[in-house]
Structures are given as C-alpha cells and as structure tokens.
Write an enzyme that holds these catalytic residues in place. Sequence first.
Site, mmCIF file in Angstrom:
data_model
loop_
_atom_site.group_PDB
_atom_site.id
_atom_site.type_symbol
_atom_site.label_atom_id
_atom_site.label_comp_id
_atom_site.label_asym_id
_atom_site.label_seq_id
_atom_site.Cartn_x
_atom_site.Cartn_y
_atom_site.Cartn_z
ATOM 1 N N ASP A 9 3.193 -0.018 -11.146
ATOM 2 C CA ASP A 9 2.863 0.159 -9.735
ATOM 3 C C ASP A 9 1.877 1.347 -9.655
ATOM 4 O OD1 ASP A 9 3.188 0.318 -6.843
ATOM 5 O OD2 ASP A 9 4.458 2.058 -7.255
ATOM 6 N N ASP A 11 0.973 3.505 -6.202
ATOM 7 C CA ASP A 11 1.344 4.595 -5.290
ATOM 8 C C ASP A 11 2.782 5.029 -5.536
ATOM 9 O OD1 ASP A 11 -1.113 4.799 -3.748
ATOM 10 O OD2 ASP A 11 -0.642 2.749 -3.163
HETATM 11 C C1 XBP Z 1 1.984 1.306 -1.585
HETATM 12 C C2 XBP Z 1 1.637 0.722 -0.295
HETATM 13 C C3 XBP Z 1 0.248 0.814 0.162
HETATM 14 C C4 XBP Z 1 -0.252 2.228 0.402
HETATM 15 C C5 XBP Z 1 -1.464 2.224 1.267
HETATM 16 O O1 XBP Z 1 2.031 0.252 -2.469
HETATM 17 O O2 XBP Z 1 2.458 0.128 0.373
HETATM 18 O O3 XBP Z 1 0.169 0.117 1.373
HETATM 19 O O4 XBP Z 1 0.749 2.952 1.105
HETATM 20 O O5 XBP Z 1 -2.481 1.434 0.736
HETATM 21 P P1 XBP Z 1 2.323 0.360 -4.064
HETATM 22 P P2 XBP Z 1 -3.350 0.465 1.682
HETATM 23 O O6 XBP Z 1 3.398 1.359 -4.265
HETATM 24 O O7 XBP Z 1 2.707 -1.054 -4.375
HETATM 25 O O8 XBP Z 1 1.040 0.730 -4.695
HETATM 26 O O9 XBP Z 1 -3.604 1.208 2.964
HETATM 27 O O10 XBP Z 1 -4.589 0.208 0.894
HETATM 28 O O11 XBP Z 1 -2.519 -0.775 1.933
HETATM 29 MG MG MG Z 2 4.908 2.426 -5.166
#
Ligand code: XBP
Ligand code: MG
Length: 261
Positions: A9, A11
């Site tokens: 993943d 973020d």
């Molecule tokens: C994290 C998310 C993303 C980010 C924002 O996803 O839910 O939406 O918060 O990015 P992961 P965007 O942990 O799966 O990476 O604004 O580009 O959606």
């Molecule tokens: Mg995440």
Amino acid sequence: MPLNTLIFDVDGTLADTERDAHRVAFNRAFAEAGLNFVWDVETYGRYLKVTGGKERLRRFLDDHPQHQRLSDADIARIHRRKTDLYVEIVQSGAVALRPGVARLLRAARAAGWRLGIATTTTPDNVEALLRSTLGEEGERVFHYIGAGDIVPHKKPAPDIYTHVLQALAADPADCLALEDSENGLRSALAAGLHTVVTQTDYTRGQDFSGALRVLDHLGEPEAPARIVEGKDCGKPVCVGLEELQAWWEEAHAAKSTRPSA
Ligand code: XBP
Ligand code: MG
C-alpha cells in the site's frame, strides 16, 4: 513456491502522507476554490475511513448539508487541483519513507522478489512520492503499480489487489501484502493475500483481525519496531525478508493456506 512477491500500500505504509500532505493539500484546494470549511486533523481522521479523495469529499458534503453543494464535476476539478498541491508538497521533500521501507525494498530487489503497489491514491501522487524518496528511477523499483480509479471499487473491496495480482501474473498464495489500515487489510485479505500491518497514528486501534502481524513500523537495525498484535506481541523486531518468510510460512502451515477475509 516460496514467498516471492510483496505488494505495498502507499499512504500510511510507504510513507505517513495523510496528515501533513494529503490533508494540507485538500485544505489548500478548498481555500482556492472558495469553500468555507477546513479539515482539521481529527475530522480528516474520521473521513479517512472513506477511501479515495473524491469519495471522501462527497461523503463530507453529504454529512454537512450546510456547506455549498458541489457537482461531481466540481469535486473532480477541486480534486485535480488537490493532486497538484499534494505533488508540490511531496516534491519539496517534506515526506520521507517510513522506517525500514527503503531497506526492505532493497533487500527484496536484491533477492529477486517481485514488488507491486496496490493503492487507492492517484497515480501522480505515487510517482511524485517514489521519485522524491527513491530517486528519479523510483517507480522502476516496482514491477507494477496499480493506483486510483483504475478499478471500479476502492478498498476495502479487493479490486485493486486482484488487479495487481493479475498484472504481476502472481498467485496470491506466493505473495504478501503490507498495509496500514483496516480498509487496506480487508481489501488484501479479500483478494486472498496474507497481510502484515504497520499501523499509523490514524489507524492505531482499528480492527486488524486476520493480519499475520501488526507492528508500529518495519524497524531499522538500530531502532527496531515492536510487534503490537499477533505472535510474539511486544517483541522488538527489524522486519526483513527472513521475518516475512517465517510469518508467511507459519500461516501456510496453519490449517488453511488462504487467509480469511
Ligand atoms: C489512501 C486513500 C487516498 C488518499 C488520498 O489510500 O484513501 O484516498 O487519502 O489520495 P491508500 P487521493 O492507503 O490505499 O494508498 O486524493 O488521490 O484519492
Ligand atoms: Mg494506506
């Protein structure tokens, strides 16, 4: 087949991006668009349960009818600007990889393992993060990057993991997912992947049942991580290929070879 593929993943897992990068970029985009609300740290934490920035903003507006109504096109426009602002923050060097991430990526590449990314965030954000933290060739560290709206349903649906598994031509039984959130864990488990969780300030306390281990981070030799859920809870550990292999084998040796979502 031994464990030979890791799917990360982004973020919260590769880097702690949410509070000081995504949230700040959203607020700057809201201000530029003349919107009269700000997402404070606590509010943003609650809305993180909605994966995807556009979806998150839509849900917030649905919950707060006192704010101006926005069409899907308005949301898409504001979100595109948010992406530009996020990329600027990341390009300034403000976001670092979490402890142990670069070390584990190097070890996996050196051992010939396959590496993938399965994320909800926008592809431009992933590119900026990988370049700013791993160098101009950062994206090439991964054999496949699956991101954003490429699949119909975002996490906790399995779609993005299933998509990445197909792109890597990988059997989920030979892979391990690394996640930071309950939504991410549910997504990976539903795609048939054993999963290790490194929690963040935003995800601590979520339901991580089904994870092989939950840790505070991956650790470095001089600053080990701590196992916070699972076998050997409380034990310090620097997570390398050997540890991942051992946890994965332990799960395979258990009665079922597939994790239960
Ligand atoms: C994290 C998310 C993303 C980010 C924002 O996803 O839910 O939406 O918060 O990015 P992961 P965007 O942990 O799966 O990476 O604004 O580009 O959606
Ligand atoms: Mg995440």
